[in-house]
Design an enzyme around this catalytic site. Structure first.
Site, PDB file in Angstrom:
ATOM      1  N   TYR A 162       0.834  -1.207   0.000  1.00 19.82           N
ATOM      2  CA  TYR A 162       0.000   0.000   0.000  1.00 19.82           C
ATOM      3  C   TYR A 162       0.873   1.264   0.000  1.00 19.82           C
ATOM      4  CZ  TYR A 162      -2.412   4.092   1.254  1.00 19.82           C
ATOM      5  OH  TYR A 162      -2.835   5.393   1.218  1.00 19.82           O
ATOM      6  N   HIS A 215      -2.980   1.308   6.676  1.00 21.07           N
ATOM      7  CA  HIS A 215      -4.084   1.056   5.747  1.00 21.07           C
ATOM      8  C   HIS A 215      -4.811  -0.239   6.099  1.00 21.07           C
ATOM      9  CE1 HIS A 215      -6.026   1.505   1.672  1.00 21.07           C
ATOM     10  NE2 HIS A 215      -5.827   2.758   1.974  1.00 21.07           N
TER      11      HIS A 215
END
Ligand code: GCO
Ligand code: MG
Length: 409
Positions: A162, A215
């Site tokens: 991410y 995330h």
């Protein structure tokens, strides 16, 4: 004279190749309209349907001055409520009505909210790279441009990490076996992130504020381990350590680590953020304003947080229209418990489609003082940036572990 809502419609545009939804509320007063952000980039067509097939007929003829009642009555008009589609639809109308109120009053929205508490909002921007050296170079370049807050993310070699270039792009449909394009192993990442911080701190020194976004990609015990491992590097905050499905784990995370925690871009329901704020389990609230229902809702959240010493860090990614960024900023510069603002620099096409965007200077975002949001939308130009081709209209493909199982989010 009473000014009424005449028509509510959506403008779909993608000047930065990211699907944006902007709501336009037209009124009975010639030339008077308002703009609101309703961007839910993974499901934009569903939001457009919710606005044009449900809110438009429901609200035509309503007095534009009654923002709170329009919010409350629209909110319960679907009976089932508080999901991202309906909240974004509500937000589009809500922000547009604040824009109209500002235009009628001749005041920028931050004045309607009580006036400035600061001149501008310090922002953080992103530095990511394939390896520690690249992240460090990019962070250094941002510092040279005047930024004092930088989020750092580094790629796990051979994995889809991410916040880095390696992250699976929305248009990359990978439905077959796991490959470097879609694989992610949480433990590999959790071992790498502290080493990244050690490197960057030793290269860049203590003055720059560093941030990091998990995330929601780690199982809870690994998130706790990472929060502990990051403690020596004095983070400004650690973001979204757990998914909204695992909120009961926050108490243990809080007990285990003193790293400042920011949470909440995925929140849509008041019962997700209320307990975290009330129990002071987080330090920063970072909801996405259009996903909680718009400015009316966000200003209540900000006021609630003030009493619990929780500061704001509104979500400000590329999938927020300039109107949404203006709403973030109107709160940033008018509340006392502002923390930091995430910002994604507008490209030239976005600046052209949305004349009047807030400006970036000295690591801070500066609001303009024009009435309402002070931002317009050039519809003819917006039409020149249609949504890009995509196999499933913007929805995210799955990230998977080595065994093929799906990783959140
Ligand atoms: C951030 C976010 C974004 C989101 C995106 C989802 O902190 O900026 O995590 O990168 O992933 O907004 O559409
Ligand atoms: Mg995030």
């Amino acid at each position: 004279m009473t000014v009424r809502i005449e028509k509510i419609r959506c403008i779909a545009t993608a000047p930065a190749d990211i699907r944006l939804v902007v709501v336009k509320v037209e009124t009975t007063e010639p030339g008077l309209y308002g703009l609101g952000c309703a961007t839910f980039t993974q499901r934009p067509l569903a939001v457009i349907e919710a606005v044009e097939s449900y809110l438009d007929p429901f609200l035509r003829g309503r007095d534009v001055s009654e923002i709170e009642d329009i919010f409350q009555s629209s909110y319960v008009s679907s009976y089932w409520r508080q999901g991202p589609v309906l909240n974004n639809a509500l937000s589009g109308v809500d922000m547009a009505l604040w824009d109209i109120k500002g235009k009628r009053a001749g005041m920028p929205v931050h004045d309607l909210l009580g006036g400035k508490t600061r001149m501008a909002a310090p922002v953080y921007v992103h530095a990511s790279g394939r390896d520690f050296a690249e992240v460090t170079d990019r962070a250094r370049a941002l510092m040279a441009d005047g930024f004092r807050h930088v989020r750092i993310q580094s790629e796990v070699p051979g994995q889809s990490t991410y916040g880095t270039e390696s992250d699976l792009k929305p248009h990359e449909q990978v439905n077959g076996p796991v490959s470097p394009q879609n694989i992610f192993e949480p433990a590999d990442y959790a071992r790498l992130a502290p080493r990244l911080f050690e490197h960057v701190r030793s290269e860049l020194g203590d003055e720059v504020e560093l941030l990091h976004d998990i995330h929601e990609r780690l199982p809870a015990p690994l998130a706790i381990q990472l929060a502990k491992d990051l403690e020596p590097y004095r983070l400004f905050f650690l973001e979204d350590p757990l998914p909204p499905e695992e909120l009961t784990y926050f108490r243990r995370l809080r007990e285990a680590s003193h790293v400042p925690l920011a949470m909440g871009e995925l929140f849509t329901n008041v019962n997700e953020y209320l307990p975290l704020i009330r129990e002071q389990l987080i330090d920063f609230i970072r909801v996405h304003i259009s996903d909680v229902g718009g400015l009316s809702m966000a200003r209540k959240i900000a006021a609630l947080c003030e009493f619990f010493s929780v500061r704001t860090a509104w979500h400000g990614p590329g999938d927020t229209s300039p109107i949404g960024h203006a709403a973030n900023l109107a709160l940033d510069v008018s509340i006392s418990n502002f923390g930091i603002q995430e910002f994604t620099v507008f490209n030239q096409a976005t600046l052209d489609v949305f004349p009047g965007c807030p400006t970036l200077r000295d690591g801070m975002l500066w609001p303009n003082d024009a009435p309402g949001w002070g931002i317009d939308l050039d519809e003819e130009l917006a039409a020149k940036f249609p949504y890009p081709e995509h196999p499933f209209n913007g929805a995210w493909p799955a990230i998977r572990r080595r065994d093929g199982s799906c990783v959140r989010p």
